[in-house]
Design a protein around this motif. Structure first.
Motif, PDB file in Angstrom:
ATOM      1  N   GLN A  38       3.108 -11.087  -8.869  1.00  0.00           N
ATOM      2  CA  GLN A  38       2.599 -11.448  -7.653  1.00  0.00           C
ATOM      3  C   GLN A  38       2.226 -10.074  -7.020  1.00  0.00           C
ATOM      4  O   GLN A  38       1.194 -10.128  -6.342  1.00  0.00           O
ATOM      5  N   ILE A  39       3.103  -9.068  -7.030  1.00  0.00           N
ATOM      6  CA  ILE A  39       2.764  -7.741  -6.357  1.00  0.00           C
ATOM      7  C   ILE A  39       1.231  -7.148  -7.154  1.00  0.00           C
ATOM      8  O   ILE A  39       0.537  -6.604  -6.329  1.00  0.00           O
ATOM      9  N   GLU A  40       1.434  -7.140  -8.479  1.00  0.00           N
ATOM     10  CA  GLU A  40       0.440  -6.768  -8.893  1.00  0.00           C
ATOM     11  C   GLU A  40      -0.974  -7.267  -8.569  1.00  0.00           C
ATOM     12  O   GLU A  40      -2.168  -6.669  -8.529  1.00  0.00           O
ATOM     13  N   GLU A  41      -0.823  -8.782  -8.701  1.00  0.00           N
ATOM     14  CA  GLU A  41      -2.072  -9.511  -8.240  1.00  0.00           C
ATOM     15  C   GLU A  41      -2.514  -9.041  -6.970  1.00  0.00           C
ATOM     16  O   GLU A  41      -3.669  -8.954  -6.562  1.00  0.00           O
ATOM     17  N   ALA A  42      -1.720  -8.948  -5.985  1.00  0.00           N
ATOM     18  CA  ALA A  42      -1.969  -8.604  -4.680  1.00  0.00           C
ATOM     19  C   ALA A  42      -2.595  -7.232  -4.500  1.00  0.00           C
ATOM     20  O   ALA A  42      -3.510  -6.959  -3.869  1.00  0.00           O
ATOM     21  N   PHE A  43      -2.068  -6.254  -5.312  1.00  0.00           N
ATOM     22  CA  PHE A  43      -2.390  -4.809  -5.247  1.00  0.00           C
ATOM     23  C   PHE A  43      -4.017  -4.871  -5.892  1.00  0.00           C
ATOM     24  O   PHE A  43      -4.890  -4.145  -5.227  1.00  0.00           O
ATOM     25  N   ASN A  44      -4.243  -5.571  -7.056  1.00  0.00           N
ATOM     26  CA  ASN A  44      -5.576  -5.345  -7.621  1.00  0.00           C
ATOM     27  C   ASN A  44      -6.503  -6.233  -6.528  1.00  0.00           C
ATOM     28  O   ASN A  44      -7.753  -5.891  -6.462  1.00  0.00           O
ATOM     29  N   LYS A  45      -6.201  -7.318  -5.918  1.00  0.00           N
ATOM     30  CA  LYS A  45      -6.847  -7.937  -4.995  1.00  0.00           C
ATOM     31  C   LYS A  45      -7.115  -7.010  -3.761  1.00  0.00           C
ATOM     32  O   LYS A  45      -8.585  -6.900  -3.392  1.00  0.00           O
ATOM     33  N   PHE A  46      -6.382  -6.433  -3.155  1.00  0.00           N
ATOM     34  CA  PHE A  46      -6.491  -5.580  -1.958  1.00  0.00           C
ATOM     35  C   PHE A  46      -7.362  -4.312  -2.433  1.00  0.00           C
ATOM     36  O   PHE A  46      -8.241  -3.713  -1.554  1.00  0.00           O
ATOM     37  N   TYR A  60       9.517   2.151  -2.000  1.00  0.00           N
ATOM     38  CA  TYR A  60      10.546   1.402  -3.255  1.00  0.00           C
ATOM     39  C   TYR A  60       9.630   0.381  -3.860  1.00  0.00           C
ATOM     40  O   TYR A  60       9.777   0.192  -5.208  1.00  0.00           O
ATOM     41  N   ILE A  61       8.519  -0.214  -3.328  1.00  0.00           N
ATOM     42  CA  ILE A  61       7.681  -1.280  -4.249  1.00  0.00           C
ATOM     43  C   ILE A  61       6.886  -0.470  -5.075  1.00  0.00           C
ATOM     44  O   ILE A  61       6.609  -0.829  -6.057  1.00  0.00           O
ATOM     45  N   ALA A  62       6.227   0.629  -4.239  1.00  0.00           N
ATOM     46  CA  ALA A  62       5.174   1.403  -5.004  1.00  0.00           C
ATOM     47  C   ALA A  62       6.155   1.982  -6.382  1.00  0.00           C
ATOM     48  O   ALA A  62       5.339   2.148  -7.509  1.00  0.00           O
ATOM     49  N   HIS A  63       7.333   2.409  -6.270  1.00  0.00           N
ATOM     50  CA  HIS A  63       7.980   3.032  -7.280  1.00  0.00           C
ATOM     51  C   HIS A  63       8.305   1.962  -8.465  1.00  0.00           C
ATOM     52  O   HIS A  63       8.120   2.402  -9.707  1.00  0.00           O
ATOM     53  N   GLU A  64       8.377   0.706  -8.045  1.00  0.00           N
ATOM     54  CA  GLU A  64       8.550  -0.277  -9.007  1.00  0.00           C
ATOM     55  C   GLU A  64       7.273  -0.592  -9.716  1.00  0.00           C
ATOM     56  O   GLU A  64       7.448  -1.064 -11.095  1.00  0.00           O
ATOM     57  N   MET A  65       6.143  -0.204  -9.309  1.00  0.00           N
ATOM     58  CA  MET A  65       5.038  -0.533  -9.860  1.00  0.00           C
ATOM     59  C   MET A  65       4.407   0.782 -10.105  1.00  0.00           C
ATOM     60  O   MET A  65       2.982   0.759 -10.209  1.00  0.00           O
ATOM     61  N   ARG A  66       4.833   1.929 -10.276  1.00  0.00           N
ATOM     62  CA  ARG A  66       4.325   3.250 -10.656  1.00  0.00           C
ATOM     63  C   ARG A  66       2.989   3.192 -11.739  1.00  0.00           C
ATOM     64  O   ARG A  66       1.887   3.746 -11.618  1.00  0.00           O
ATOM     65  N   GLY A  67       3.588   2.469 -12.693  1.00  0.00           N
ATOM     66  CA  GLY A  67       2.383   2.579 -13.846  1.00  0.00           C
ATOM     67  C   GLY A  67       1.226   1.873 -13.513  1.00  0.00           C
ATOM     68  O   GLY A  67       0.152   2.411 -13.834  1.00  0.00           O
ATOM     69  N   THR A  68       1.084   0.854 -12.861  1.00  0.00           N
ATOM     70  CA  THR A  68      -0.148   0.335 -12.157  1.00  0.00           C
ATOM     71  C   THR A  68      -0.685   1.236 -11.107  1.00  0.00           C
ATOM     72  O   THR A  68      -1.936   1.398 -11.330  1.00  0.00           O
ATOM     73  N   LEU A  69       0.088   1.873 -10.434  1.00  0.00           N
ATOM     74  CA  LEU A  69      -0.432   2.861  -9.247  1.00  0.00           C
ATOM     75  C   LEU A  69      -1.159   4.092 -10.128  1.00  0.00           C
ATOM     76  O   LEU A  69      -2.436   4.668  -9.767  1.00  0.00           O
ATOM     77  N   ASP A  70      -0.616   4.534 -11.077  1.00  0.00           N
ATOM     78  CA  ASP A  70      -1.019   5.758 -11.758  1.00  0.00           C
ATOM     79  C   ASP A  70      -2.396   5.206 -12.629  1.00  0.00           C
ATOM     80  O   ASP A  70      -3.257   6.137 -12.761  1.00  0.00           O
ATOM     81  N   LYS A  71      -2.203   4.131 -13.262  1.00  0.00           N
ATOM     82  CA  LYS A  71      -3.697   3.834 -13.965  1.00  0.00           C
ATOM     83  C   LYS A  71      -4.665   3.697 -12.874  1.00  0.00           C
ATOM     84  O   LYS A  71      -5.867   3.995 -13.265  1.00  0.00           O
ATOM     85  N   TRP A  72      -4.654   3.032 -11.747  1.00  0.00           N
ATOM     86  CA  TRP A  72      -5.336   3.002 -10.635  1.00  0.00           C
ATOM     87  C   TRP A  72      -5.915   4.329 -10.107  1.00  0.00           C
ATOM     88  O   TRP A  72      -7.140   4.608 -10.185  1.00  0.00           O
ATOM     89  N   ALA A  73      -5.099   5.282  -9.961  1.00  0.00           N
ATOM     90  CA  ALA A  73      -5.424   6.644  -9.837  1.00  0.00           C
ATOM     91  C   ALA A  73      -6.377   7.399 -10.882  1.00  0.00           C
ATOM     92  O   ALA A  73      -7.146   8.272 -10.622  1.00  0.00           O
ATOM     93  N   ALA A  95      11.591  12.878  -3.694  1.00  0.00           N
ATOM     94  CA  ALA A  95      11.505  12.740  -5.106  1.00  0.00           C
ATOM     95  C   ALA A  95      10.461  11.813  -5.731  1.00  0.00           C
ATOM     96  O   ALA A  95       9.899  11.972  -6.685  1.00  0.00           O
ATOM     97  N   LEU A  96      10.032  10.580  -5.161  1.00  0.00           N
ATOM     98  CA  LEU A  96       9.543   9.663  -5.379  1.00  0.00           C
ATOM     99  C   LEU A  96       7.860   9.603  -4.889  1.00  0.00           C
ATOM    100  O   LEU A  96       7.344   8.898  -5.083  1.00  0.00           O
TER     101      LEU A  96
END
Length: 111
Positions: A38-46, A60-73, A95-96
């Protein structure tokens, strides 16, 4: 915005939220029942919405989905800007924080 209840409530009170006539919103309240999907779906939509220039997300949410954020970047996207903010229950951890880490590296700073 993707965040916990307190963060989203504060942003809504500041006038940053929107719900249209079809009940689509520009925010997601994350709690213990919210799935990673659900978080990834919202991220992709936004991130695909041209009306959104800044995506505020709890650190803390960004850290949990760091892989998705890194791919987007890695795609080299410049919009929206991703702003990671601390929350009441999860204080800021430098550190995060990827912006802090890049700045530290660039300036040659030590912790």
């Amino acid at each position: 915005m993707i965040g916990d209840d307190d963060t989203i409530t504060g942003m809504l009170l500041a006038g940053c939220g929107n719900v249209d006539e079809k009940r689509n919103s520009n925010f997601l309240v994350v709690d213990a029942k919210t799935s990673h999907a659900q978080i990834e779906e919202a991220f992709n939509k936004f991130t695909k919405d041209p009306r959104i220039s800044i995506l505020v997300i709890n650190q803390y949410i960004a850290h949990e989905m760091r892989g998705t954020l890194d791919k987007w970047a890695e795609l080299g996207e410049k919009r929206p800007a991703i702003l990671e903010v601390p929350s009441k229950e999860h204080p800021y951890e430098k550190a995060l924080d990827p912006v802090y880490q890049r700045t530290k590296l660039l300036l040659g700073l030590r912790d």
